[in-house]
Design an enzyme around this catalytic site. Sequence first.
Site, short mmCIF file in Angstrom:
data_model
loop_
_atom_site.label_atom_id
_atom_site.label_comp_id
_atom_site.label_asym_id
_atom_site.label_seq_id
_atom_site.Cartn_x
_atom_site.Cartn_y
_atom_site.Cartn_z
N ASP A 45 0.90 -1.10 -0.17
CA ASP A 45 -0.05 0.02 -0.15
C ASP A 45 0.89 0.81 -0.12
OD1 ASP A 45 -2.25 1.54 -0.08
OD2 ASP A 45 -2.54 1.16 2.03
N GLU A 95 -3.87 5.10 -3.49
CA GLU A 95 -5.35 6.08 -3.59
C GLU A 95 -6.38 7.00 -4.32
OE1 GLU A 95 -5.97 7.21 0.62
OE2 GLU A 95 -5.78 5.42 1.94
N GLU A 121 -13.81 1.35 -0.35
CA GLU A 121 -13.88 1.11 0.70
C GLU A 121 -15.12 2.07 0.76
OE1 GLU A 121 -10.91 2.52 3.02
OE2 GLU A 121 -11.84 2.12 4.73
O1 KIV Z 1 -3.67 0.25 4.92
C1 KIV Z 1 -4.90 0.28 4.93
O2 KIV Z 1 -4.93 -0.95 5.51
C2 KIV Z 1 -6.34 0.60 3.44
C3 KIV Z 1 -7.56 -0.08 3.89
C4 KIV Z 1 -8.19 1.38 4.58
C5 KIV Z 1 -8.18 -0.61 2.31
O3 KIV Z 1 -5.84 1.09 2.93
#
Ligand code: KIV
Length: 308
Positions: A88, A120, A187
């Site tokens: 992420d 995002e 989400e």
């Molecule tokens: O960082 C994370 O765990 C996420 C989730 C909220 C989808 O992006």
Amino acid sequence: MTETRKKITLPYLFDKAARGEPITWLTCYDYPTAYLQEQAGIEMILVGDSLGMTMLGYDSTLPVTMDDMIRHAQAVRRGAPTAFVVGDMPYMTYQPSVESAVRNAGRFMAEAGCDAIKLEGGVAMADRIRAIVDAGIPAIGHLGLTPQSVAALGGFRVQGKSAAMAKKIMDDAKALEQAGAFMILLEMVPDRLCKLITERAENCLIMSLGSGPHAHGQLLIYHDMFGLYPKFKPKMAKVYGNAGQVILDGLKAYREEVIGRQFPQPENWFGMSDDEYAELQKLLGNSPVAETVEEGKKKKGKRKEDKK
Ligand code: KIV
């Protein structure tokens, strides 16, 4: 147990979705949890920047750095060698420029062995997605409640409840798909909106986090599932067990046992033979006999204690 499971790949995920079977996805940030998720057969793992809150104790995800993410993603990869691991991208590692996005996405692949990255944002981030995909890195978009923009969104709340906002999210989803995202996480958007986006996706898998059942699969935050995040439990999370309480009870029991001298017991320590101990006493210049007597006294005392 999935000891013989083959590596989860993009074709595997698309085939599963084509068969109408939901894909399983969880967050994870460490080796032992990754090991358990792999054993449980979870297909996808998100090393989320939520680790800033769940693991590092920050109030938001914003302070998380690329180095934090790489360290945790490496640990997850070691624990879950066949899962599809997603890195992420943390705050400000892709927003400033397309180049920063490609470089940092590349770090997840080269340094942590990830299978894909997630970032995002909608239309405004489509050029980042395209460049990352052009660099040969599978990319996932994230729409709806996007925690890195929580200040702009006005808090952790459902997104896309009005027709206008729902349409904007649909347009964002299309832009990400057209830019080459193979998957989009929705989400906290209404279930009907998630259904519409899923039905309209052509070459893109749609995943739901609190957005209902009409997606190609589900994501949950691991810490919410097991009572491991003390500050709050989001409504969308289902608690599958209260590991937090089990751990707390264990910690209290340990404390009591140490204070009450019930811990440790002989099975929790390591002994030394009488001969070696006598030899040691000699080396220390002590009289072995005297020590043995001393030891004997102590042992007697302990036996009396045990009988009480
Ligand atoms: O960082 C994370 O765990 C996420 C989730 C909220 C989808 O992006």
